[in-house]
Every structure is written in C-alpha cells, then in structure tokens.
Enzyme design. Structure first.
Site, mmCIF file in Angstrom:
data_model
loop_
_atom_site.group_PDB
_atom_site.id
_atom_site.type_symbol
_atom_site.label_atom_id
_atom_site.label_comp_id
_atom_site.label_asym_id
_atom_site.label_seq_id
_atom_site.Cartn_x
_atom_site.Cartn_y
_atom_site.Cartn_z
ATOM 1 N N GLY A 107 0.798 -1.233 0.000
ATOM 2 C CA GLY A 107 0.000 0.000 0.000
ATOM 3 C C GLY A 107 0.823 1.272 0.000
ATOM 4 O O GLY A 107 2.059 1.265 0.127
ATOM 5 N N LEU A 273 1.335 13.127 16.574
ATOM 6 C CA LEU A 273 2.021 13.124 17.870
ATOM 7 C C LEU A 273 3.528 12.932 17.718
ATOM 8 O O LEU A 273 4.284 13.167 18.655
ATOM 9 C CB LEU A 273 1.438 12.040 18.778
ATOM 10 C CG LEU A 273 0.014 12.321 19.266
ATOM 11 C CD1 LEU A 273 -0.463 11.222 20.177
ATOM 12 C CD2 LEU A 273 -0.046 13.658 19.996
ATOM 13 N N ASP A 328 -11.448 12.091 10.041
ATOM 14 C CA ASP A 328 -10.111 11.918 9.453
ATOM 15 C C ASP A 328 -9.060 12.773 10.171
ATOM 16 O O ASP A 328 -7.929 12.333 10.361
ATOM 17 C CB ASP A 328 -10.165 12.304 7.961
ATOM 18 C CG ASP A 328 -8.873 11.989 7.223
ATOM 19 O OD1 ASP A 328 -8.344 10.890 7.423
ATOM 20 O OD2 ASP A 328 -8.398 12.844 6.447
ATOM 21 N N HIS A 333 -5.979 13.786 15.064
ATOM 22 C CA HIS A 333 -4.810 14.673 15.054
ATOM 23 C C HIS A 333 -5.046 15.959 15.875
ATOM 24 O O HIS A 333 -4.264 16.303 16.751
ATOM 25 C CB HIS A 333 -4.443 15.088 13.623
ATOM 26 C CG HIS A 333 -4.151 13.932 12.705
ATOM 27 N ND1 HIS A 333 -3.566 12.766 13.122
ATOM 28 C CD2 HIS A 333 -4.360 13.770 11.374
ATOM 29 C CE1 HIS A 333 -3.421 11.949 12.091
ATOM 30 N NE2 HIS A 333 -3.903 12.535 11.016
ATOM 31 N N ARG A 468 3.799 26.564 14.799
ATOM 32 C CA ARG A 468 3.500 26.086 13.450
ATOM 33 C C ARG A 468 4.268 24.792 13.174
ATOM 34 O O ARG A 468 5.488 24.762 13.222
ATOM 35 C CB ARG A 468 3.890 27.158 12.427
ATOM 36 C CG ARG A 468 3.416 26.799 11.018
ATOM 37 C CD ARG A 468 3.680 27.922 10.043
ATOM 38 N NE ARG A 468 5.080 28.063 9.780
ATOM 39 C CZ ARG A 468 5.701 29.221 9.511
ATOM 40 N NH1 ARG A 468 5.019 30.340 9.486
ATOM 41 N NH2 ARG A 468 6.993 29.266 9.279
ATOM 42 N N GLN A 470 3.499 22.847 10.289
ATOM 43 C CA GLN A 470 3.672 22.778 8.825
ATOM 44 C C GLN A 470 3.171 24.069 8.199
ATOM 45 O O GLN A 470 2.152 24.585 8.667
ATOM 46 C CB GLN A 470 2.818 21.652 8.244
ATOM 47 C CG GLN A 470 3.254 20.282 8.634
ATOM 48 C CD GLN A 470 2.372 19.233 7.958
ATOM 49 O OE1 GLN A 470 1.881 19.428 6.867
ATOM 50 N NE2 GLN A 470 2.156 18.141 8.633
ATOM 51 N N TYR A 476 6.494 31.367 17.024
ATOM 52 C CA TYR A 476 6.684 32.812 17.037
ATOM 53 C C TYR A 476 5.638 33.502 17.891
ATOM 54 O O TYR A 476 4.531 33.015 18.082
ATOM 55 C CB TYR A 476 6.795 33.417 15.650
ATOM 56 C CG TYR A 476 5.677 33.139 14.680
ATOM 57 C CD1 TYR A 476 5.647 31.978 13.926
ATOM 58 C CD2 TYR A 476 4.670 34.080 14.482
ATOM 59 C CE1 TYR A 476 4.634 31.742 13.013
ATOM 60 C CE2 TYR A 476 3.660 33.859 13.565
ATOM 61 C CZ TYR A 476 3.646 32.678 12.840
ATOM 62 O OH TYR A 476 2.636 32.450 11.937
HETATM 63 P P1 NDP Z 1 -4.337 1.073 1.118
HETATM 64 O O1 NDP Z 1 -5.767 1.231 0.794
HETATM 65 O O2 NDP Z 1 -3.322 1.295 0.045
HETATM 66 O O3 NDP Z 1 -4.199 -0.389 1.721
HETATM 67 C C1 NDP Z 1 -2.964 -1.007 2.057
HETATM 68 C C2 NDP Z 1 -2.976 -2.414 1.529
HETATM 69 O O4 NDP Z 1 -4.032 -3.153 2.140
HETATM 70 C C3 NDP Z 1 -3.235 -2.502 0.033
HETATM 71 O O5 NDP Z 1 -2.030 -2.370 -0.683
HETATM 72 C C4 NDP Z 1 -3.868 -3.849 -0.122
HETATM 73 O O6 NDP Z 1 -2.840 -4.816 -0.248
HETATM 74 C C5 NDP Z 1 -4.575 -4.073 1.202
HETATM 75 N N1 NDP Z 1 -6.009 -3.807 1.065
HETATM 76 C C6 NDP Z 1 -6.604 -2.671 0.654
HETATM 77 N N2 NDP Z 1 -7.937 -2.810 0.669
HETATM 78 C C7 NDP Z 1 -8.200 -4.046 1.129
HETATM 79 C C8 NDP Z 1 -9.385 -4.748 1.394
HETATM 80 N N3 NDP Z 1 -10.578 -4.206 1.215
HETATM 81 N N4 NDP Z 1 -9.292 -5.994 1.871
HETATM 82 C C9 NDP Z 1 -8.097 -6.536 2.089
HETATM 83 N N5 NDP Z 1 -6.932 -5.895 1.850
HETATM 84 C C10 NDP Z 1 -6.979 -4.667 1.383
HETATM 85 O O7 NDP Z 1 -4.042 1.962 2.376
HETATM 86 P P2 NDP Z 1 -2.845 2.913 2.724
HETATM 87 O O8 NDP Z 1 -1.561 2.221 2.434
HETATM 88 O O9 NDP Z 1 -3.068 4.233 2.146
HETATM 89 O O10 NDP Z 1 -3.043 3.057 4.302
HETATM 90 C C11 NDP Z 1 -2.979 1.943 5.155
HETATM 91 C C12 NDP Z 1 -3.781 2.182 6.416
HETATM 92 O O11 NDP Z 1 -3.324 3.347 7.061
HETATM 93 C C13 NDP Z 1 -5.266 2.408 6.162
HETATM 94 O O12 NDP Z 1 -5.994 1.835 7.214
HETATM 95 C C14 NDP Z 1 -5.423 3.907 6.198
HETATM 96 O O13 NDP Z 1 -6.698 4.294 6.604
HETATM 97 C C15 NDP Z 1 -4.380 4.288 7.212
HETATM 98 N N6 NDP Z 1 -3.831 5.614 6.983
HETATM 99 C C16 NDP Z 1 -3.301 5.967 5.782
HETATM 100 C C17 NDP Z 1 -2.750 7.241 5.619
HETATM 101 C C18 NDP Z 1 -2.154 7.674 4.321
HETATM 102 O O14 NDP Z 1 -1.691 8.821 4.287
HETATM 103 N N7 NDP Z 1 -2.127 6.860 3.280
HETATM 104 C C19 NDP Z 1 -2.699 8.196 6.706
HETATM 105 C C20 NDP Z 1 -3.245 7.682 7.917
HETATM 106 C C21 NDP Z 1 -3.779 6.452 8.024
HETATM 107 P P3 NDP Z 1 -3.040 -6.206 -1.027
HETATM 108 O O15 NDP Z 1 -4.149 -6.052 -2.010
HETATM 109 O O16 NDP Z 1 -1.717 -6.435 -1.665
HETATM 110 O O17 NDP Z 1 -3.339 -7.171 0.047
HETATM 111 C C1 BG6 Z 2 -3.835 11.583 7.484
HETATM 112 C C2 BG6 Z 2 -5.155 11.847 6.855
HETATM 113 O O1 BG6 Z 2 -4.011 11.052 8.754
HETATM 114 O O2 BG6 Z 2 -3.120 12.806 7.592
HETATM 115 C C3 BG6 Z 2 -4.996 12.516 5.510
HETATM 116 O O3 BG6 Z 2 -5.832 10.614 6.678
HETATM 117 C C4 BG6 Z 2 -4.134 13.750 5.622
HETATM 118 O O4 BG6 Z 2 -6.259 12.863 4.984
HETATM 119 C C5 BG6 Z 2 -2.855 13.418 6.347
HETATM 120 O O5 BG6 Z 2 -3.858 14.212 4.327
HETATM 121 C C6 BG6 Z 2 -2.050 14.677 6.614
HETATM 122 O O6 BG6 Z 2 -0.812 14.323 7.130
HETATM 123 P P1 BG6 Z 2 0.427 15.294 6.943
HETATM 124 O O7 BG6 Z 2 1.503 14.634 7.718
HETATM 125 O O8 BG6 Z 2 0.686 15.369 5.480
HETATM 126 O O9 BG6 Z 2 -0.001 16.608 7.499
#
Ligand code: NDP
Ligand code: BG6
Length: 585
Positions: A107, A273, A328, A333, A468, A470, A476
C-alpha cells in the site's frame, strides 16, 4: 497446533532496550524528554541524533493500567511468567533480534512512509544490530520486487553522506516479502517459518505494523497472534487510524483487538504526535517560566487549532467518503494536539502520567453540539486555464455526497483552568494553503498606556503565540513594538524561532520517531484505549446528528479559505479568525 501467546509484561521492554547496537543510550540513565531534541553530536559524529521520545529507564514505565483494566486470560499470564524467567539471561538479550512485519506492504502508506522511515532509522543506527523486515500483503511479489518498490521511495535526505547508496543496499538486503491473506492462519504460519529462519534461533521480538484497512485489523491480529507471535520475546502491534467511526465501532474494534492482545501490545499511532512541534509543545509549556503561568483563562482569550491542506482527497474517495474530515483529522490529530495543549502538568514524563492527564482534559470537555459546528465541502472552480475538481468529482464519491471536507468546531473545557475559553478547531481540504498550527490569542493588556496608538481595534494589539508544525516548523510570538524613529509609532512584530534558520538540520519524519518508540516500547506518543473512548465521546453525538439530519455542507471553491460560515461561528464566540495576523492566514 498450539496457540502461541504474547507476553504482556513490562519486563519485555528490557529486551528491546538491551538489544540496541552501537550508538544506543544507556537505558538506566535518566534523560528528560527534551533529550529527544538534543542535536548534540552522537557517537558517530552525526549532526542529528534521533532518540525515542522519553528516555527514562523503560522498566520504570508503568504498564499495568491497561492490563488490570482488562484481566489477562490464564494463557497470557502463563506466557508472561515464561517471559519474565527468560528475560534474565543477559547473553540472550545481547543476541536478540527484531522482526518487523509491515502488513499491507503493497500500500501507499507502507511505500511512502513506513519503509522510508525504517530506512532512516537504519541509517541513523537506531535499529538493533539484528533485524529483519518482512512485507506482507495479498499481492504477489518477489523479495526483489518488494525491494524495488521500497527503493523508489528511499532518499539520502538525512545528510547526503557519501555512503548512502551502500546503506540502502544493506537495508534492502534485510527486506523480504511474504504474500498471504490477512485472515489465513496458515499463511501466517508460513510467515512465521520464514521469520524463524531469519531470526536464526535468537531470542526474537516482533513488531507488526497494520497498514491495512481497519475492517481487517482483527483478522490480521488473530492470525499474527496465533501463528506468528514471538515465543519468547515481545510482540507488539502498531495500528493505524481510523480506530472506528464512532464510540460503538471503536469499542468493538478495541474489544476485537484485546481478544488477542493486551493493551500494552497495542500501539495506536497518530502521526501528528510524532511531529517535532507537537513534541515541543510540552517542552515549551513545562520548561519555560514565561509560558506556563499565562496558560489559562486568565490570560488566554482563545486558542485555534488549525489544519488546512491545499489539495483535495487525491483519489482517496473510497476511504474519505466513509469518514469525512471530522473523523479523518479532528477526532484524532487535532484533538490530540488540543489535549496536550490544555492538559494539567503530569506527575512525570512517564507515558501513563501523560496519558492520564490527556484523558482527564478530554473528559472535561463538552461534547460537540450542532450549533458548535460549521461543515463545508469543496466545489470545483476554474482559474484562468486551470480547472480544479469538486469533491464529488472523485469516481468513488457519490454525486450527492454530504461528507464534509471542511469543518470548524468550538470546544469548551469545563475546568478551572479553561472555563469559558473557546478552542476553535478548523480542518479542511482543498483550501488555499497547507498549514498545521496552534494559535494562542492572549487577552488585552489592562489599562494599556498605548491604546490610543492602536486605533479602535484593540484586538489587533493583543499578543499571539503561534506554534507552526507545517510548513516550516516555527514558534513565534507576536508583540507590539516601537517602530524606530523620532515619532511614536507601534507595529506588530514577531519574535520568531524559525527552525530551518535556528536548526539547519533535517527534522525527522513523524513516523521515524513513532516507529523508534514502538521498537523501544515507549508508549507516550501512542493512544491508550480510554483516551480513544473519551475522544469519540466528544464527536459521536454530533456525527450522528449530522448524518441523521442530513446536514448540507456549505460549498466553498477549491483553493479558497473555506466556507463563510466559519466567520460567523468564530464571531459567535468572540473569536477573531483569519484577520488578526501579521502573516497571511
Ligand atoms: P491502502 O488502501 O493502500 O491499503 C494497504 C494495503 O491493504 C493494500 O495495498 C492492499 O494490499 C490491502 N487492502 C486494501 N484494501 C483491502 C481490502 N478491502 N481488503 C483486504 N486488503 C486490502 O491503504 P494505505 O496504504 O493508504 O493506508 C494503510 C492504512 O493506514 C489504512 O488503514 C489507512 O486508513 C491508514 N492511513 C493511511 C494514511 C495515508 O496517508 N495513506 C494516513 C493515515 C492512516 P493487497 O491487495 O496487496 O493485500
Ligand atoms: C492523514 C489523513 O491522517 O493525515 C490525511 O488521513 C491527511 O487525509 C494526512 O492528508 C495529513 O498528514 P500530513 O503529515 O501530510 O499533514
């Protein structure tokens, strides 16, 4: 096959601390938390030394709260005893190994944040001497393909040392891939076999990072726990948000996780955090005489906690439309920042003491009501030849979606320190700037001798402290100052601590600090389950009402400053928003 269990005892931490290689800090010395901001040269002459967040002796951290709240089944206790007896061998500790399993390795989060942060820790010699990283996901990939994927996200950003490519190669050689289903115990058994091969019979500690959608957390935890947890060392699981959609689903998720893990093993991550400025909030408050005495209703008029992004949901419609900006960003956050900002002085820097104070302040807050909130959604717009999409243009978002991409909410804290002080929380996507900051507006100076010089708008003359995070970390303070010259003209100027000028070194990514903390068993920056309950209690009634009443979000153009309604909300609570600053908000 026998079910294997994971130790929950605090003694397991001693493995993690002792297993660190060169460059580690004696764990039995006392370092206050600001040691993590110590930029002194490390053992290897490095400029920047990343340390875990709280360098107190790890065995001083009380781990009992979660355990006693959730009595361990007999099987846990037996393993715990086994863990304690096995922990006595020093040679075992020295030879221990760490296996990190990134679940959901295919992912975006894994690619963009987790693997690069692990590399940065490796680069800084912060990982134990013996460690292995496994990517786990359903996608079919060879070890080599995983390495190529990881490699594309790695940079030599830390100090551009010459040996970076060499370090990358060394790191990638420690990375492996195992393809499997998240709910298959059999597939996790196979993973276990591979892990054991790499661990080579050493005492092993295992860290699972669940970078997968929450719907499959519990399945993955069940399989990891039953078939791939460490037999003698510790097993910890990092869980990514979202932790549920409301109080009920969050409690269910916690219950599901706790069927297989105890609270001490669960590291709920909130990457804000781990941000440098957020860590610094406590240092500023509790180690400077000039701030803490002012930190109350007596001197502070209002506090604004602001998150704004100049991009939309960028293809994350499926996830976002089910959650919206309140879940979200605000519930986690921003609320975490607010809790750190407003909590009372903790007894110590111990994780439990800090988290106790956070829970206390969250429980003193009034749950949000509809009239405390403004919600918005960005709409498409065209500027010159450039067109910007509406939220509902995302292919995974329905055309009549009411999901907010912007929200502003006013919180009040019903305690002696903060009674009557509005905390305005603002979060939005598709706005005009990228920003994450806390703004503290102070009261008027009583009987100000210079008030004639400020015209009729006395609010403009009040001090403001801005933290700040980001872009460009900075602290400040806005002060009134005499413009040099023969006349008596005042202006608003900044006492400005801009990090990139003061500390011309790389600030570590939030994920680096948090991963290091999880490896070291430091829980201070992770969210405890009672904190989570208290946080959801503040938002759940509002979320329910918004959904039941199908409240229409106010549309605002992509790239604007958000809906007009936020000005009315701010004005209702006598908060001046967006027009007081010397800088452009
Ligand atoms: P993805 O949607 O890319 O999911 C990660 C991996 O999980 C995928 O590559 C896939 O791997 C597997 N996957 C996705 N959907 C499903 C499904 N429905 N059933 C089973 N496996 C699935 O997520 P991210 O990598 O963007 O994020 C991972 C987690 O972190 C999520 O829970 C997200 O909410 C959380 N998160 C993400 C942030 C971000 O900035 N991206 C920020 C904060 C939290 P495969 O198909 O190879 O098994
Ligand atoms: C994630 C949210 O937790 O934080 C996203 O799911 C958001 O929607 C992101 O864009 C922001 O993180 P940062 O570190 O880029 O400020």
């Amino acid at each position: 096959m026998a079910i294997r269990l994971s130790p929950c005892s605090s003694t397991s931490n001693t493995f993690s601390s002792s297993s660190f290689s060169h460059g580690s800090i004696p764990r039995n010395s006392y370092f206050p938390t600001w040691a993590s901001l110590d930029y002194s040269r490390g053992h290897h002459g490095r400029n920047f030394e990343l340390r875990s967040s709280n360098l107190q002796p790890l065995n001083a951290v009380s781990l009992q709260a979660g355990v006693s709240a959730n009595p361990l089944p007999k099987e846990h206790v037996e393993t715990q005893v086994k863990e304690e007896s096995s922990s006595s061998s020093k040679s075992e500790k020295a030879e221990s190994t760490l296996s990190i399993v990134v679940v959901g390795a295919s992912g975006e989060l894994a690619r963009k944040k987790i693997f690069p942060s692990l590399f940065a820790l490796f680069y800084e010699d912060r990982l134990p001497k013996n460690f292995t990283i496994f990517g786990y996901a359903r996608s079919t990939m060879t070890d080599e393909e995983l390495r190529n994927m990881i490699c594309r996200g790695l940079t030599c950003r830390i100090d551009k040392r010459k040996n970076c490519n060499e370090k990358m190669d060394q790191f990638l050689q420690r990375c492996f891939y195992h393809s499997g289903q998240y709910s298959s115990e059999d597939h996790f058994s196979k993973l276990d076999k591979k892990l054991k091969e790499k661990e080579g019979g050493r005492l092993s500690n295992r860290l699972f990072y669940l970078s997968i959608p929450p719907s499959i957390f519990v399945d993955a935890v069940r399989c990891a726990r039953r078939r791939a947890s460490s037999e003698q060392g510790w097993t910890r699981v990092i869980v990514e948000k979202p932790f549920g959609r409301d109080s009920k689903s969050s409690v269910e998720l916690t219950r599901g996780l706790k069927e297989y893990l105890c609270e001490d093993q669960i590291f709920r991550i909130d990457h804000y955090l781990g941000e440098e400025l957020i860590e610094n909030l406590l240092v500023l408050r509790f180690s400077n005489l000039v701030f803490e005495p002012l930190w109350s209703r007596n001197h502070i008029r209002n506090v604004q906690v602001i998150f704004s992004e100049d991009i939309g949901i960028e293809g994350r419609g499926k996830y976002f439309d089910n959650y919206g900006i309140i879940r979200d960003i605000m519930q986690n956050h921003l609320l975490q920042i607010l809790a750190l900002f407003a909590m009372e002085t903790p007894v110590s820097l111990d994780a439990e003491d800090i988290r106790n104070e956070k829970v206390k302040v969250l429980r003193s807050m009034r749950p949000l009501q509809l009239e405390d909130v403004v919600v918005g959604q960005y709409k498409g717009c065209t500027e010159g030849i450039t067109s910007y999409p509406a939220y509902t243009d995302d292919p995974n978002v329905t055309k009549n979606s009411l999901t907010p991409t912007f929200a502003a909410a006013t919180f009040f804290i019903n305690n002696a320190r903060w009674d009557g002080v509005p905390f305005l929380m603002i979060a939005g996507k598709g706005l005009h700037s990228k920003r994450a900051e806390v703004r503290v507006q102070f009261r008027h100076v009583p009987g100000n001798l210079y008030k004639q010089k400020f015209g009729t708008d006395l609010d403009k003359a009040t001090n403001e402290l801005v933290l700040r995070s980001q872009p460009d970390e900075a602290v400040y303070l806005k002060i009134n100052n005499k413009v040099p010259g023969l006349g008596l003209r005042l202006d608003c100027s900044d006492l400005n601590l801009l990090y990139k000028s003061r500390y011309p070194r790389e600030v570590p990514d939030a994920y680096e600090r948090l991963l290091l903390d999880a490896v070291e068993g430091e829980r201070r920056l992770f969210i405890r389950s009672d904190e989570l309950d208290a946080a959801w209690a503040l938002f759940t009634p509002l979320l329910k009402e918004l959904e039941e009443k199908k409240v229409m979000p106010e549309l605002y153009p992509y790239g604007s400053r958000g809906p007009e309604g936020v000005h009315y909300l701010a004005a209702k609570h006598n908060v001046r928003w967006g027009d007081l600053s010397c800088d452009d908000l």
